[in-house]
Design a protein around this motif. Structure first.
Motif, PDB file in Angstrom:
ATOM      1  N   PHE A 186       1.361   8.767  -9.928  1.00 48.95           N
ATOM      2  CA  PHE A 186       2.764   8.851 -10.305  1.00 48.95           C
ATOM      3  C   PHE A 186       2.842   9.045 -11.810  1.00 48.95           C
ATOM      4  O   PHE A 186       1.965   8.605 -12.556  1.00 48.95           O
ATOM      5  CB  PHE A 186       3.522   7.580  -9.915  1.00 48.95           C
ATOM      6  N   LYS A 187       3.893   9.672 -12.244  1.00 43.68           N
ATOM      7  CA  LYS A 187       4.085   9.849 -13.674  1.00 43.68           C
ATOM      8  C   LYS A 187       4.319   8.497 -14.333  1.00 43.68           C
ATOM      9  O   LYS A 187       5.206   7.743 -13.949  1.00 43.68           O
ATOM     10  CB  LYS A 187       5.280  10.778 -13.930  1.00 43.68           C
ATOM     11  N   GLY A 188       3.494   8.195 -15.317  1.00 45.67           N
ATOM     12  CA  GLY A 188       3.648   6.954 -16.055  1.00 45.67           C
ATOM     13  C   GLY A 188       3.220   5.712 -15.305  1.00 45.67           C
ATOM     14  O   GLY A 188       3.528   4.591 -15.726  1.00 45.67           O
ATOM     15  N   CYS A 189       2.491   5.885 -14.198  1.00 42.91           N
ATOM     16  CA  CYS A 189       2.081   4.712 -13.412  1.00 42.91           C
ATOM     17  C   CYS A 189       0.793   5.009 -12.664  1.00 42.91           C
ATOM     18  O   CYS A 189       0.722   5.960 -11.890  1.00 42.91           O
ATOM     19  CB  CYS A 189       3.192   4.335 -12.436  1.00 42.91           C
ATOM     20  N   ARG A 190      -0.210   4.195 -12.923  1.00 42.70           N
ATOM     21  CA  ARG A 190      -1.485   4.303 -12.206  1.00 42.70           C
ATOM     22  C   ARG A 190      -1.678   3.019 -11.422  1.00 42.70           C
ATOM     23  O   ARG A 190      -1.534   1.928 -11.967  1.00 42.70           O
ATOM     24  CB  ARG A 190      -2.632   4.499 -13.206  1.00 42.70           C
ATOM     25  N   ILE A 191      -1.981   3.127 -10.124  1.00 45.26           N
ATOM     26  CA  ILE A 191      -2.046   1.939  -9.272  1.00 45.26           C
ATOM     27  C   ILE A 191      -3.453   1.728  -8.732  1.00 45.26           C
ATOM     28  O   ILE A 191      -4.254   2.660  -8.638  1.00 45.26           O
ATOM     29  CB  ILE A 191      -1.048   2.016  -8.097  1.00 45.26           C
ATOM     30  N   ALA A 192      -3.724   0.471  -8.378  1.00 44.29           N
ATOM     31  CA  ALA A 192      -4.973   0.101  -7.693  1.00 44.29           C
ATOM     32  C   ALA A 192      -4.634  -1.020  -6.720  1.00 44.29           C
ATOM     33  O   ALA A 192      -4.420  -2.160  -7.137  1.00 44.29           O
ATOM     34  CB  ALA A 192      -6.038  -0.346  -8.687  1.00 44.29           C
ATOM     35  N   PRO A 193      -4.528  -0.717  -5.429  1.00 44.32           N
ATOM     36  CA  PRO A 193      -4.211  -1.752  -4.452  1.00 44.32           C
ATOM     37  C   PRO A 193      -5.466  -2.329  -3.810  1.00 44.32           C
ATOM     38  O   PRO A 193      -6.531  -1.704  -3.802  1.00 44.32           O
ATOM     39  CB  PRO A 193      -3.372  -0.994  -3.418  1.00 44.32           C
ATOM     40  N   GLY A 194      -5.333  -3.512  -3.238  1.00 39.10           N
ATOM     41  CA  GLY A 194      -6.444  -4.123  -2.511  1.00 39.10           C
ATOM     42  C   GLY A 194      -5.928  -5.080  -1.461  1.00 39.10           C
ATOM     43  O   GLY A 194      -4.852  -5.683  -1.615  1.00 39.10           O
ATOM     44  N   TYR A 195      -6.684  -5.202  -0.379  1.00 40.11           N
ATOM     45  CA  TYR A 195      -6.282  -6.090   0.720  1.00 40.11           C
ATOM     46  C   TYR A 195      -7.518  -6.661   1.382  1.00 40.11           C
ATOM     47  O   TYR A 195      -8.488  -5.946   1.652  1.00 40.11           O
ATOM     48  CB  TYR A 195      -5.464  -5.294   1.750  1.00 40.11           C
ATOM     49  N   LEU A 196      -7.495  -7.978   1.641  1.00 41.27           N
ATOM     50  CA  LEU A 196      -8.549  -8.644   2.399  1.00 41.27           C
ATOM     51  C   LEU A 196      -7.889  -9.491   3.474  1.00 41.27           C
ATOM     52  O   LEU A 196      -7.018 -10.316   3.168  1.00 41.27           O
ATOM     53  CB  LEU A 196      -9.406  -9.539   1.503  1.00 41.27           C
ATOM     54  N   PRO A 197      -8.270  -9.306   4.754  1.00 43.55           N
ATOM     55  CA  PRO A 197      -7.669 -10.125   5.811  1.00 43.55           C
ATOM     56  C   PRO A 197      -8.144 -11.561   5.720  1.00 43.55           C
ATOM     57  O   PRO A 197      -9.135 -11.866   5.057  1.00 43.55           O
ATOM     58  CB  PRO A 197      -8.145  -9.449   7.092  1.00 43.55           C
ATOM     59  N   SER A 198      -7.433 -12.442   6.388  1.00 40.71           N
ATOM     60  CA  SER A 198      -7.802 -13.853   6.381  1.00 40.71           C
ATOM     61  C   SER A 198      -9.156 -14.050   7.035  1.00 40.71           C
ATOM     62  O   SER A 198      -9.633 -13.200   7.788  1.00 40.71           O
ATOM     63  CB  SER A 198      -6.738 -14.686   7.102  1.00 40.71           C
ATOM     64  N   GLY A 199      -9.762 -15.191   6.788  1.00 37.58           N
ATOM     65  CA  GLY A 199     -11.122 -15.434   7.256  1.00 37.58           C
ATOM     66  C   GLY A 199     -11.241 -15.834   8.706  1.00 37.58           C
ATOM     67  O   GLY A 199     -12.307 -16.237   9.147  1.00 37.58           O
ATOM     68  N   ASN A 200     -10.163 -15.724   9.515  1.00 37.62           N
ATOM     69  CA  ASN A 200     -10.245 -16.141  10.916  1.00 37.62           C
ATOM     70  C   ASN A 200     -10.554 -14.989  11.847  1.00 37.62           C
ATOM     71  O   ASN A 200     -10.330 -15.083  13.050  1.00 37.62           O
ATOM     72  CB  ASN A 200      -8.940 -16.825  11.342  1.00 37.62           C
ATOM     73  N   GLY A 201     -11.011 -13.866  11.319  1.00 40.15           N
ATOM     74  CA  GLY A 201     -11.412 -12.758  12.172  1.00 40.15           C
ATOM     75  C   GLY A 201     -10.366 -11.682  12.322  1.00 40.15           C
ATOM     76  O   GLY A 201     -10.620 -10.648  12.929  1.00 40.15           O
ATOM     77  N   ASN A 202      -9.149 -11.894  11.800  1.00 38.27           N
ATOM     78  CA  ASN A 202      -8.126 -10.870  11.899  1.00 38.27           C
ATOM     79  C   ASN A 202      -8.478  -9.688  11.005  1.00 38.27           C
ATOM     80  O   ASN A 202      -8.983  -9.852   9.898  1.00 38.27           O
ATOM     81  CB  ASN A 202      -6.759 -11.417  11.469  1.00 38.27           C
ATOM     82  N   LEU A 203      -8.194  -8.493  11.480  1.00 38.59           N
ATOM     83  CA  LEU A 203      -8.389  -7.291  10.687  1.00 38.59           C
ATOM     84  C   LEU A 203      -7.093  -6.844  10.040  1.00 38.59           C
ATOM     85  O   LEU A 203      -7.096  -6.044   9.122  1.00 38.59           O
ATOM     86  CB  LEU A 203      -8.945  -6.159  11.554  1.00 38.59           C
TER      87      LEU A 203
END
Length: 411
Positions: A186-203
């Motif tokens: 995006f103009k004027g915006c650089r992003i870096a997203p991240g996601y980790l599921p909970s440790g109970n086996g959910n994806l």
């Protein structure tokens, strides 16, 4: 299974599953199919390890068996096949795979051959093949019964494994389609997203993030959290995420967008009490407008630091309550800055309350930023995102962890 059979019970054992069953297609309706396609999933010859045979008889190889072979007969008739030697089709195939190999020649000299069908709810799904050499007694009816019992137990495990694989594949497809990639610019915006599921086996769970194009060059950034884990929370998250994308196409202000999302959440099962933080960046006006709905405050780090939580005009109530009482917090950003949106799973755990977690996250960001390289093309931002997802505050969390970093650059 093959380790249970070899070498005590037989000299060689292999397991094949029908390719159509693995691909979740219907089994052959014809009781006398012209041929079957089966995938070799396991093999053991004597006491040797599998890798000694992978070159000649590779695991995962799909083989076509004509109707006259004992394998096809076992599946078509639903009965175990016992032979005094290897069938001609297998002899030809093994001879072609390793004509000079001593192990292959030993298999071809087998004095007794057993093919036991794998059947699940009267549907053929594959077979087990066992061989014995000339120095051992041939298979007897009692031996066939023992392998049939093993096959019955194995079918239940195989069916459970396939069902789990299907559910996992579905969850991964949902996550891949709903969570945006890191290559969006995006103009004027650089992003870096991240996601980790909970440790109970959910994806996939109730967390989501998104980066949205708004009219007049603005950029909308959001991180949300629907209550709970697993499929129910994921369904609520899907509908909330879709609603935000639809509302972002309208020329609404941040507060109005949040009010409409609040009203929609009240009609979505499982979406009540979801929280989110919405940020709208306008690089031309050099303003970042924040509206929260019961969500942890974002962090902001100016060029020289330190990183600190943003003091919001109002925290706002969670979505779906129909109150509509949301306030905007407008930040004037004249120099490049780093905005951090996150879910509570990143800053709250059994060993750390949310205030302490937010402080630890800010400290982690300052420490990492001190070693940041110069140059906007460096992949430092994605690396920072991965590092913060593993911050000390989130080490023992039982919740999903979601993070959205946005490097804001005013015109």
């Amino acid at each position: 299974m093959v380790h249970a059979l070899t070498p005590e019970f037989c000299d060689a054992a292999s397991v094949y599953l029908l390719e159509r069953w693995l691909l979740e297609e219907n089994a052959y309706a014809d009781a006398d199919p012209p041929q079957i396609e089966a995938r070799r999933l396991a093999l053991r010859v004597g006491a040797q390890a599998l890798e000694d045979w992978e070159r000649l008889l590779p695991v995962d190889q799909v083989i076509v068996f004509p109707r006259e072979t004992p394998y096809a007969r076992a599946l078509a008739e639903g009965r175990t096949q016992m032979l005094d030697s290897v069938d001609p089709h297998t002899t030809e195939r093994l001879s072609a795979s390793g004509p000079q190999d001593a192990g292959i020649q030993s298999l071809l000299r087998s004095a007794s051959f057993l093919v036991v069908p794998l059947r699940l709810r009267d549907v053929p799904v594959g077979f087990i093949a066992c061989t014995r050499g000339q120095d051992r007694p041939g298979f007897a009816p009692g031996d066939a019964v023992a392998v049939e019992r093993l096959a019955a137990r194995a079918c239940v495990a195989l069916d459970n494994a396939r069902r789990y694989q299907r559910e996992r594949r579905t969850a991964l497809a949902l996550r891949a389609s709903l969570l945006p990639g890191t290559d969006r610019a995006f103009k004027g915006c650089r992003i870096a997203p991240g996601y980790l599921p909970s440790g109970n086996g959910n994806l996939i769970g109730g967390d989501w993030f998104d980066a949205l194009e708004r009219p007049d060059g603005r950029v909308g950034l959001i991180v949300g959290d629907a209550m709970g884990h697993g499929p129910e929370a994921a369904v609520a998250m899907i509908q909330l995420s879709t609603a935000v994308r639809a509302l972002a196409q309208l020329d609404l202000g941040p507060v109005d967008l949040m009010r409409r999302l609040d009203a929609l959440a009240a009609t979505i099962p499982g979406a009540s009490f979801a929280t989110c933080m919405y940020a709208e960046w306008d690089p031309g006006l050099r303003t970042c407008t924040l509206v929260g709905a019961g969500h942890p405050p974002p962090l902001l780090r100016p060029p020289c630091g330190p990183c600190a939580p943003v003091a919001l005009a109002g925290a706002g109530l969670p979505l779906g309550l129909g109150t509509g009482g949301y306030e905007a917090t407008v930040l004037h950003i004249t120099e490049p800055a780093l905005l951090v949106l996150y879910s509570d799973g990143l800053v709250e755990s059994r060993q750390c309350d949310i205030e302490q977690g937010i402080g630890l996250l800010a400290q982690s960001l300052d420490t990492a930023a001190a070693h940041a390289p110069d140059g906007s093309d460096d992949p430092w931002l994605p690396s920072l995102c991965r590092e913060l997802l593993d911050s000390p505050a989130a080490a023992n969390t039982a919740d999903d962890r979601t993070l959205l970093l946005a490097e804001l650059t005013p015109d």
